[in-house]
Design a protein around this motif. Structure first.
Motif, short mmCIF file in Angstrom:
data_model
loop_
_atom_site.label_atom_id
_atom_site.label_comp_id
_atom_site.label_asym_id
_atom_site.label_seq_id
_atom_site.Cartn_x
_atom_site.Cartn_y
_atom_site.Cartn_z
N UNK A 89 0.83 -1.20 0.00
CA UNK A 89 0.00 0.00 0.00
C UNK A 89 0.87 1.25 0.00
N UNK A 90 0.34 2.33 -0.54
CA UNK A 90 1.07 3.60 -0.55
C UNK A 90 1.36 4.06 0.87
N UNK A 91 0.43 3.83 1.78
CA UNK A 91 0.62 4.24 3.17
C UNK A 91 1.85 3.57 3.78
N UNK A 92 2.11 2.31 3.38
CA UNK A 92 3.30 1.62 3.88
C UNK A 92 4.57 2.32 3.41
N UNK A 93 4.56 2.82 2.17
CA UNK A 93 5.72 3.53 1.64
C UNK A 93 5.93 4.84 2.41
N UNK A 94 4.83 5.51 2.74
CA UNK A 94 4.94 6.74 3.53
C UNK A 94 5.44 6.47 4.94
N UNK A 95 5.04 5.33 5.50
CA UNK A 95 5.51 4.97 6.84
C UNK A 95 7.01 4.71 6.83
N UNK A 96 7.51 4.16 5.71
CA UNK A 96 8.95 3.92 5.59
C UNK A 96 9.70 5.25 5.62
N UNK A 97 9.10 6.30 5.05
CA UNK A 97 9.73 7.63 5.09
C UNK A 97 9.78 8.12 6.54
N UNK A 98 8.68 7.92 7.28
CA UNK A 98 8.65 8.35 8.68
C UNK A 98 9.69 7.60 9.50
N UNK A 99 9.79 6.30 9.28
CA UNK A 99 10.77 5.49 10.03
C UNK A 99 12.19 5.97 9.76
N UNK A 100 12.48 6.28 8.47
CA UNK A 100 13.81 6.76 8.12
C UNK A 100 14.07 8.12 8.75
N UNK A 101 13.02 8.97 8.82
CA UNK A 101 13.19 10.28 9.44
C UNK A 101 13.49 10.14 10.93
N UNK A 102 12.88 9.18 11.59
CA UNK A 102 13.15 8.93 13.01
C UNK A 102 14.62 8.54 13.20
N UNK A 103 15.13 7.66 12.32
CA UNK A 103 16.54 7.27 12.42
C UNK A 103 17.47 8.47 12.24
N UNK A 104 17.12 9.36 11.32
CA UNK A 104 17.93 10.56 11.11
C UNK A 104 17.88 11.45 12.34
N UNK A 123 19.88 10.02 6.53
CA UNK A 123 19.21 10.97 5.64
C UNK A 123 19.11 10.41 4.22
N UNK A 124 20.16 9.69 3.79
CA UNK A 124 20.12 9.05 2.48
C UNK A 124 19.00 8.02 2.40
N UNK A 125 18.82 7.24 3.49
CA UNK A 125 17.75 6.25 3.52
C UNK A 125 16.38 6.94 3.49
N UNK A 126 16.31 8.10 4.15
CA UNK A 126 15.05 8.85 4.16
C UNK A 126 14.71 9.34 2.75
N UNK A 127 15.73 9.84 2.02
CA UNK A 127 15.51 10.30 0.65
C UNK A 127 15.13 9.13 -0.25
N UNK A 128 15.80 8.00 -0.08
CA UNK A 128 15.49 6.81 -0.88
C UNK A 128 14.05 6.37 -0.65
N UNK A 145 17.39 10.48 15.42
CA UNK A 145 18.18 9.84 16.49
C UNK A 145 19.67 10.09 16.28
N UNK A 146 20.11 10.02 15.02
CA UNK A 146 21.52 10.25 14.73
C UNK A 146 21.92 11.66 15.10
N UNK A 147 21.05 12.62 14.79
CA UNK A 147 21.36 14.01 15.11
C UNK A 147 21.38 14.23 16.63
N UNK A 148 20.42 13.63 17.32
CA UNK A 148 20.35 13.83 18.77
C UNK A 148 21.55 13.21 19.49
N UNK A 149 22.13 12.16 18.93
CA UNK A 149 23.28 11.48 19.54
C UNK A 149 24.61 11.96 18.95
#
Length: 466
Positions: free
Chosen positions: A385-400, A414-419, A402-406
């Protein structure tokens, strides 16, 4: 087996009848003239030679194509009565002779008796016996390439409609006011008359018949306002010559790459603006880059423009086997599957990983990512579903985040978020490059500098443009 001999008479005057042609006329059991509107008819009567004509067929046929076919069928049927001599103005350009050659049974002998041609008569009148002159029948012009730097003689200008079609074709590259020589024949004695007219008046003459012809002189590029692919290749060769442009001479494959990319993007903008004038202008700039690279290749001995056109024509024919071969494809989806299968077979690709590795790294990052994702999807790797693809963007943004906060390097996240974002765009049936460009346009349009925070860095007035 009866023999059908074809004799050329030029304008039809007996003075152009060769000894071989006269022998063919006297030895044949039957003589048929394409038309009785020829001075040869009076000569044959004086000589006591009986003949028939095909004039009645003109009235029965809707157009000249139908007449040519009917004439061939009529002549073949007459061969049952013995050898036949068929008399035309110029066998090399006569439509009925073309039909005879195309439709004749394999066992039948068709003999062309050499003679004075109508083209010879015309060229003697325009004083162009020396040098190269291209000669075509009017009906051949439509499917022929125009070569404006070569003189042209068009024979068989048999009707106003035919003359109009020829005029439009010629004016694609030649000036409307170009002086051309119109040649017309006189029925009573077979003599030709010549007069100079502007090209634009070619279809405005009082009458036309099988003897009508037109001579078009060569026109150098400098005297024309429209040009074709050959002209562009010639221009580029001149620019790259020792006497050419210093800037063009020093360019290389590598130095031209930014221009190829820039011109391609400018054409994309013209398409999005739905501006045809801008489109063909920018497409010309893209084409210039292709010809530029091909001329560099020719000078280096690597390849030339013929290699370029050969490669793409061969590729298009091979990958459209449903058009040029025995395959079938009735829908765009079937065409795409055939294309992919043929490409994989030609490149020896057997796995999805290999297919993804084959995607060019010269593409923009978003375009390359989208193509890789598309090939992965064909192998079964796709979000349901398209919603699953959008959720993958959110998950990648969370990882980015976390990296910034640490205080870690966020580039990978960020590359994974763009992908993931590119994949979401693709899942929605959109193009990531187009979507990003349009977002950038909206940002520029909505940007208000006066609303920027005071702490924002201001550009000094004397800062250079970058």
């Amino acid at each position: 087996m009866a023999v059908l001999s074809v004799v050329s008479l030029g304008t039809g005057s007996a003075e152009y009848l060769t000894r071989g042609g006269e022998a063919a006329l006297r030895s044949a059991k039957q003589v048929v003239l394409r038309t009785g509107r020829s001075p040869i008819a009076a000569f044959l009567t004086e000589q006591g030679l009986s003949f028939e004509t095909l004039d009645s067929l003109y009235e029965q046929c809707e157009d000249f194509d139908a007449f040519h076919q009917a004439a061939a069928v009529t002549l073949f049927s007459r061969l049952k009565e013995g050898d036949l001599c068929y008399v035309v103005g110029d066998a090399a350009f006569d439509g009925t002779v073309f039909a005879l050659q195309k439709l004749k049974p394999r066992e039948m002998e068709l003999r062309i008796v050499p003679g004075v041609s109508l083209a010879d008569c015309c060229l003697s009148l325009v004083k162009r016996q020396g040098g190269h002159v291209r000669i075509l029948s009017a009906c051949e012009l439509e499917d022929s390439r125009l070569l404006p730097d070569e003189p042209l003689l068009l024979c068989e200008l048999y009707s106003r409609e035919c003359a109009g079609d020829c005029k439009l074709k010629l004016m694609e590259l030649l000036p409307d006011e170009l002086p051309v020589t119109l040649l017309t024949g006189r029925e009573e004695d077979g003599s030709l008359q010549a007069k100079e007219i502007p090209l634009m008046e070619l279809d405005r003459q009082p009458s036309y018949d099988h003897l009508s012809a037109v001579y078009i002189p060569e026109v150098p590029m400098e005297q024309r306002s429209r040009y074709d692919m050959d002209d562009l290749v010639h221009v580029m060769a001149r620019l790259r010559s020792p006497e050419g442009c210093p800037w063009d001479r020093e360019q290389t494959y590598e130095s031209l790459l930014p221009y190829l990319l820039e011109e391609s993007y400018e054409y994309i903008q013209a398409v999005r603006e739905d501006d045809p004038d801008h489109m063909y202008d920018e497409l010309g700039d893209v084409l210039l880059q292709v010809v530029f690279h091909a001329e560099i290749g020719r000078q280096h001995g690597d390849f030339d423009i013929l290699d370029v056109t050969t490669a793409i024509c061969r590729k298009m024919m091979e990958r459209h086997s449903h058009i040029f071969g025995g395959a079938s494809a009735d829908t765009p989806e079937e065409v795409a599957r055939n294309w992919e299968a043929i490409k994989r077979r030609q490149r020896g690709i057997t796995t999805a990983r290999q297919a993804m590795q084959e995607v060019s790294k010269g593409l923009s990052p978003t375009m390359r990512a989208g193509k890789v994702q598309q090939k992965a999807a064909r192998a079964g790797y796709a979000f349901p579903e398209t919603e699953d693809a959008l959720q993958a963007v959110r998950n990648a943004a969370v990882k980015a985040e976390e990296a910034l906060s640490k205080k870690r390097d966020p580039e990978k996240a960020l590359g994974e978020m763009l992908f993931a974002a590119v994949n979401a765009v693709r899942q929605c049936g959109k193009n990531a490059d187009i979507a990003l460009n349009e977002a950038t346009d909206r940002f520029i349009e909505d940007f208000q500098e006066e609303k920027c925070p005071e702490k924002a860095v201001k550009m000094p007035k004397n800062a250079p443009n970058t």
